[in-house]
Write a protein that holds these residues in place. Structure first.
Motif, PDB file in Angstrom:
ATOM      1  N   UNK A 315       0.833  -1.049   0.329  1.00 42.81           N
ATOM      2  CA  UNK A 315      -0.015   0.048   0.060  1.00 42.81           C
ATOM      3  C   UNK A 315       0.530   0.853  -0.057  1.00 42.81           C
ATOM      4  N   UNK A 316       1.877   1.398  -0.421  1.00 42.57           N
ATOM      5  CA  UNK A 316       3.336   2.339   0.275  1.00 42.57           C
ATOM      6  C   UNK A 316       2.932   3.051  -1.009  1.00 42.57           C
ATOM      7  N   UNK A 317       1.990   4.234  -0.970  1.00 43.35           N
ATOM      8  CA  UNK A 317       1.913   5.201  -2.127  1.00 43.35           C
ATOM      9  C   UNK A 317       3.003   5.773  -2.493  1.00 43.35           C
ATOM     10  N   UNK A 318       3.984   5.960  -1.457  1.00 40.18           N
ATOM     11  CA  UNK A 318       5.382   6.964  -2.366  1.00 40.18           C
ATOM     12  C   UNK A 318       6.045   5.888  -3.264  1.00 40.18           C
ATOM     13  N   UNK A 319       5.908   4.904  -3.270  1.00 41.77           N
ATOM     14  CA  UNK A 319       6.238   3.670  -4.204  1.00 41.77           C
ATOM     15  C   UNK A 319       6.078   3.513  -5.003  1.00 41.77           C
ATOM     16  N   UNK A 320       5.052   4.220  -4.928  1.00 39.80           N
ATOM     17  CA  UNK A 320       3.006   3.488  -6.443  1.00 39.80           C
ATOM     18  C   UNK A 320       4.146   4.752  -7.638  1.00 39.80           C
ATOM     19  N   UNK A 321       4.304   6.037  -6.282  1.00 45.45           N
ATOM     20  CA  UNK A 321       4.655   7.847  -7.191  1.00 45.45           C
ATOM     21  C   UNK A 321       5.839   6.922  -8.280  1.00 45.45           C
ATOM     22  N   UNK A 322       7.211   6.731  -7.408  1.00 45.30           N
ATOM     23  CA  UNK A 322       8.415   5.865  -7.970  1.00 45.30           C
ATOM     24  C   UNK A 322       8.115   4.763  -9.077  1.00 45.30           C
TER      25      UNK A 322
END
Length: 447
Positions: A315-322
């Motif tokens: 669920x890591x949205x910072x990873x999803x942005x990347x």
């Protein structure tokens, strides 16, 4: 009246001008943002009930996960080698065991998902699944914010479709009186693939009646357009447009196979948006990649989503942005067609716009709900930079979120949940997980 001052932080407001303060402050009073500015305008500490000095932190709007299925944490790691963006892959690895789900499975699963989201900086998410009342109850207990679309899967059963539509309507009636952190929608799972044309028309009529949105999967796999191309010579997007589907708010997940004409339909609609779920798309093995850059250039609102954690595992949205930034560069064949600032907006204010709640959340502006996160960037992996958004996205992690507030209530303090201990949430989930999969195996043995 309660009041909090956050000071001495890097502040990303994500307002219309992308105002940022290298050394800034944000104040909250009674759950609302009362002020934002640079430290030379910071009010006196004595004016507030609590004051938190945050050097070495980014303070920014809470992240918005524009597409997931929170109860499906129960399927994490259970779809390896399957493409969940095809009918066969979804049915074989997800739909068959789903038949063993019972209402009591949902609360512990959603509680764990909410914990994982808020601990990594997500304060709002858009969900589509069954057992919507149980999801809503778990969301309310966790204190986060969610659009919950009642998932409707018909699979050729007309009577089932009618029953699900009635149940979805009843859910919306019940939840409209809630405190505002739960927003009810309709959730036709996928057009034409598992929702018939007649059912889709009925869903549109009811969505207009209730003034709510519809959240669905679209252009996910080769099956999506097969029936409409055979019947009308149109893509599913074009067929839906012909039937008035885009008259209200439509939020479509994935959208890997949109044609230029499909994109034009989204752009012309009054409130159509897309959730770009880059990690889930890559893991599916599909050749198609959401044309996020083209959609944005056409004026379509594009948010970012993780999809379920069987498809994504995180669920890591910072990873999803990347991942979203990397995949867009690969698709367009040029460096950073989505800038880091674009990606931050997609994970915050654009997600809020997609869900029709940008008047309330998505940016740090006076009068909005105080949905705020503080990210510690003082550790290894971070260093001085003229572009803090790029360091956050390409060097950071949701595990660096230290504090989080929703409507001014601190749900995470020093990386610890404040409403309910994570260990208790995890223990309840683990027992539910074991019981659920034992039931699945027993059902398979009888088949």
């Amino acid at each position: 009246m309660s009041s909090t001052l956050l000071r001495n932080a890097i502040v990303l407001t994500v307002d219309g001008l992308d105002t940022a303060h290298d050394a800034g402050w944000v104040s909250m009073i009674d759950g609302r943002i009362a002020g934002v500015g640079s430290m030379d305008t910071c009010p006196d500490d004595s004016e507030f009930d609590s004051v938190l000095s945050l050097p070495g932190h980014i303070v920014m709007p809470g992240l918005i996960n524009a597409h997931t299925h929170s109860a499906m944490v129960l399927f994490r790691g259970r779809s390896e080698g399957q493409s969940l963006l095809t009918m066969d892959g979804w049915y074989n690895s997800i739909r068959e065991p789903e038949l063993s789900l019972v209402a009591s499975d949902i609360g512990p699963a959603v509680a764990l998902s909410c914990a994982e989201m808020i601990l990594s900086g997500t304060t709002t998410f858009c969900d589509q699944y069954f057992f919507a009342d149980e999801i809503a109850a778990a969301v309310a207990q966790a204190g986060v914010r969610a659009v919950i679309a009642y998932g409707i899967v018909q699979l050729g059963d007309k009577e089932r479709g009618e029953q699900e539509l009635a149940s979805a309507s009843a859910f919306i009636e019940r939840q409209r009186s809630a405190d505002g952190r739960v927003i009810p929608w309709f959730g036709p799972h996928a057009p034409y693939v598992d929702n018939s044309e007649d059912l889709l028309r009925a869903e549109v009529d009811l969505a207009v009646k209730y003034g709510c949105g519809m959240h669905l999967h679209m252009a996910c796999g080769p099956e999506d357009n097969e029936e409409t191309m055979a019947r009308y010579g149109l893509t599913a997007t074009q067929a839906l447009s012909r039937d008035g589907f885009f008259a209200g708010r439509v939020h479509a997940a994935h959208c890997l196979d949109l044609t230029d004409e499909d994109i034009a339909i989204f752009a012309a609609a009054p409130a159509a948006s897309v959730s770009y779920n880059a990690t889930a798309g890559l893991r599916s093995g599909r050749e198609g990649i959401c044309p996020a850059v083209k959609l944005r250039e056409a004026g379509v609102v594009v948010g970012l989503g993780t999809d379920n954690v069987a498809a994504n595992n995180s669920y890591d949205m910072i990873s999803e942005m990347r991942v979203a930034g990397l995949v867009a560069s690969h698709r367009e064949g040029r460096a950073q067609p989505l800038s880091s600032r674009d990606l931050v907006r997609m994970a915050t204010i654009d997600g809020a716009r997609a869900l029709g709640i940008d008047h309330e959340v998505g940016s740090l502006e006076v009068g909005k709900a105080a949905d705020i996160i503080a990210i510690d960037i003082s550790g290894a992996g971070y260093s001085e930079t003229p572009d803090v958004e790029t360091v956050l996205i390409y060097s950071g992690s949701g595990r660096d979120v230290r504090h989080a507030w929703v409507s001014g209530e601190q749900l995470v303090a020093d990386r610890q949940l404040q409403r309910r201990p994570f260990a208790e949430i995890r223990a309840d989930y683990s027992a539910t997980y074991k019981d659920f999969w034992a039931r699945v195996e027993a059902a398979r043995a009888k088949a």
